[in-house]
Scaffold this active site. Structure first.
Site, PDB file in Angstrom:
ATOM      1  N   ASP A 152       0.850  -1.190   0.000  1.00 45.70           N
ATOM      2  CA  ASP A 152       0.000   0.000   0.000  1.00 45.70           C
ATOM      3  C   ASP A 152       0.892   1.248   0.000  1.00 45.70           C
ATOM      4  O   ASP A 152       1.522   1.574   1.004  1.00 45.70           O
ATOM      5  CB  ASP A 152      -0.895  -0.044   1.243  1.00 45.70           C
ATOM      6  CG  ASP A 152      -1.786   1.179   1.400  1.00 45.70           C
ATOM      7  OD1 ASP A 152      -1.602   2.162   0.669  1.00 45.70           O
ATOM      8  OD2 ASP A 152      -2.668   1.152   2.279  1.00 45.70           O
ATOM      9  N   ILE A 153       0.949   1.952  -1.139  1.00 40.34           N
ATOM     10  CA  ILE A 153       1.780   3.156  -1.288  1.00 40.34           C
ATOM     11  C   ILE A 153       0.867   4.343  -1.549  1.00 40.34           C
ATOM     12  O   ILE A 153       0.205   4.410  -2.591  1.00 40.34           O
ATOM     13  CB  ILE A 153       2.776   3.022  -2.453  1.00 40.34           C
ATOM     14  CG1 ILE A 153       3.545   1.702  -2.383  1.00 40.34           C
ATOM     15  CG2 ILE A 153       3.747   4.198  -2.453  1.00 40.34           C
ATOM     16  CD1 ILE A 153       4.472   1.477  -3.556  1.00 40.34           C
ATOM     17  N   GLU A 154       0.861   5.287  -0.612  1.00 37.41           N
ATOM     18  CA  GLU A 154      -0.057   6.414  -0.734  1.00 37.41           C
ATOM     19  C   GLU A 154       0.615   7.777  -0.671  1.00 37.41           C
ATOM     20  O   GLU A 154       0.042   8.762  -1.149  1.00 37.41           O
ATOM     21  CB  GLU A 154      -1.115   6.344   0.376  1.00 37.41           C
ATOM     22  CG  GLU A 154      -1.938   5.070   0.368  1.00 37.41           C
ATOM     23  CD  GLU A 154      -2.988   5.052   1.465  1.00 37.41           C
ATOM     24  OE1 GLU A 154      -3.322   6.143   1.980  1.00 37.41           O
ATOM     25  OE2 GLU A 154      -3.468   3.949   1.807  1.00 37.41           O
ATOM     26  N   GLN A 155       1.806   7.872  -0.051  1.00 34.94           N
ATOM     27  CA  GLN A 155       2.429   9.174   0.157  1.00 34.94           C
ATOM     28  C   GLN A 155       3.945   9.092  -0.037  1.00 34.94           C
ATOM     29  O   GLN A 155       4.546   8.031   0.120  1.00 34.94           O
ATOM     30  CB  GLN A 155       2.148   9.674   1.574  1.00 34.94           C
ATOM     31  CG  GLN A 155       0.674   9.867   1.902  1.00 34.94           C
ATOM     32  CD  GLN A 155       0.472  10.395   3.300  1.00 34.94           C
ATOM     33  OE1 GLN A 155       1.073  11.407   3.681  1.00 34.94           O
ATOM     34  NE2 GLN A 155      -0.359   9.733   4.079  1.00 34.94           N
TER      35      GLN A 155
END
Length: 258
Positions: A152-155
Site C-alpha cells: 500500500d503506497i499512498e504518500q
C-alpha cells in the site's frame, strides 16, 4: 544467610504477583474483546449505503484496526440483491516494526466465516524497503487459497519519487522471493501515475478512485478497484472500504495462491 533468603522470598513474591497481574490483564482484555465482538454482532443495515458499480461479480472490503471489533459471520452473510462480500484485505503491518493490533484476530475470524483473505503492508517511503518487507513477512503466513500480498503506497512523506520507487522495489522483490507470488500494488490513481507509473506496470494494480460510477480512470490495466471508503456492512460499526475484482470466476481462480 537470612538476608539472602529474604531477598529470594521477595523475588518469588514479585514473580507471582507479576504472573497474577498478567493473567488478570489478559482475562479482562479477552472479556472486553468479546464484549466488542458482541456489539458488532448486532450491527445490521438495510443496504450498503453507497452505489455499487454494476457489471462486477466479485466484491470485497479491506479493513484494519480502525474498524475495531468485527463480527465476520454477519459480514459474510449480508446480501443486497446480488451483491455479497466474498473477500477481504486485512492490514498486517506498517513501516519497520508496527503490526496492526487486529490483524491476527481478523485473519483467523474472517477465514472461519468463509472469506477469502489477503494481507497488506502500509508503506513508509522514509524507511528501508527490505526491512519493511521483513516486518510484513514476520506477521503474515500465506497459504493455498489466500490472495497475493499487497504493498500500500499512498504518500511520499517528503522523499524524492526515485528513492521511494527504489525502496518499493526492495519490498516487492523480497516479498515475492519469500512467498513465491507476485505482489499487488495498491495506490490512488493520481499518485500511481505521477510517482510510480511505467516502472511498476508489470505488477497487478489495486487502484483507489472514488466517485466513479463504472470504472476507475487510470491509464493501465487494474485488478482490484477500491471505489468507496463509505460503505456499510453488517457486523462492522464504522464505514469501510468497498472493492471489486476486475474479472470473472475463472480469472479469480488464477489470482488465488495455489
Amino acid at each position: 544467610m537470612f538476608r539472602k533468603n529474604r531477598v529470594e522470598r521477595l523475588l518469588w513474591v514479585a514473580v507471582i504477583l507479576g504472573i497474577a497481574c498478567l493473567t488478570l490483564y489478559f482475562f479482562l482484555y479477552k472479556r472486553w474483546e468479546k464484549e466488542q465482538e458482541d456489539k458488532a454482532r448486532f450491527v445490521h443495515y438495510t443496504a450498503f449505503g453507497i452505489d455499487i458499480p454494476t457489471g462486477y461479480h466479485i466484491h470485497g472490503i479491506d479493513v484494519s484496526s480502525h474498524q475495531d471489533a468485527i463480527f465476520w459471520p454477519s459480514v459474510k452473510a449480508m446480501k443486497v440483491q446480488e451483491t455479497q462480500m466474498g473477500f477481504v484485505y486485512i492490514k498486517a503491518s506498517e513501516g519497520l516494526n508496527d503490526a496492526d493490533k487486529k490483524f491476527r484476530l481478523n485473519w483467523e475470524k474472517a477465514k472461519e466465516a468463509g472469506m477469502v483473505c489477503g494481507a497488506y503492508h502500509f508503506f513508509l517511503a522514509t524507511k528501508s524497503g527490505k526491512q519493511q518487507a521483513q516486518n510484513f513477512i514476520n506477521q503474515v503466513q500465506l497459504q493455498q487459497g489466500d490472495l497475493p500480498p499487497v504493498l500500500d503506497i499512498e504518500q511520499l512523506y517528503g522523499v524524492k519519487p526515485e528513492l521511494m520507487r527504489a525502496r518499493a522495489k526492495e519490498w516487492l522483490n523480497k516479498v515475492e522471493e519469500h512467498y513465491g507470488v507476485k505482489p499487488i500494488i495498491y495506490s490512488y490513481a493520481d499518485f500511481y501515475e505521477r510517482n510510480l507509473g511505467k516502472e511498476f506496470d508489470d505488477y497487478p494494480l489495486w487502484v483507489a478512485h472514488y466517485f466513479e460510477p463504472e470504472n476507475p480512470r487510470v491509464s493501465r490495466s487494474w485488478t482490484f478497484w477500491q471505489y468507496s471508503d463509505q460503505g456499510r456492512v453488517d457486523g462492522i460499526r464504522s464505514s469501510v472500504d468497498f472493492n471489486v475484482f476486475n474479472g470473472d470466476s475463472a480469472a479469480w481462480k488464477k489470482i488465488i495462491i495455489k
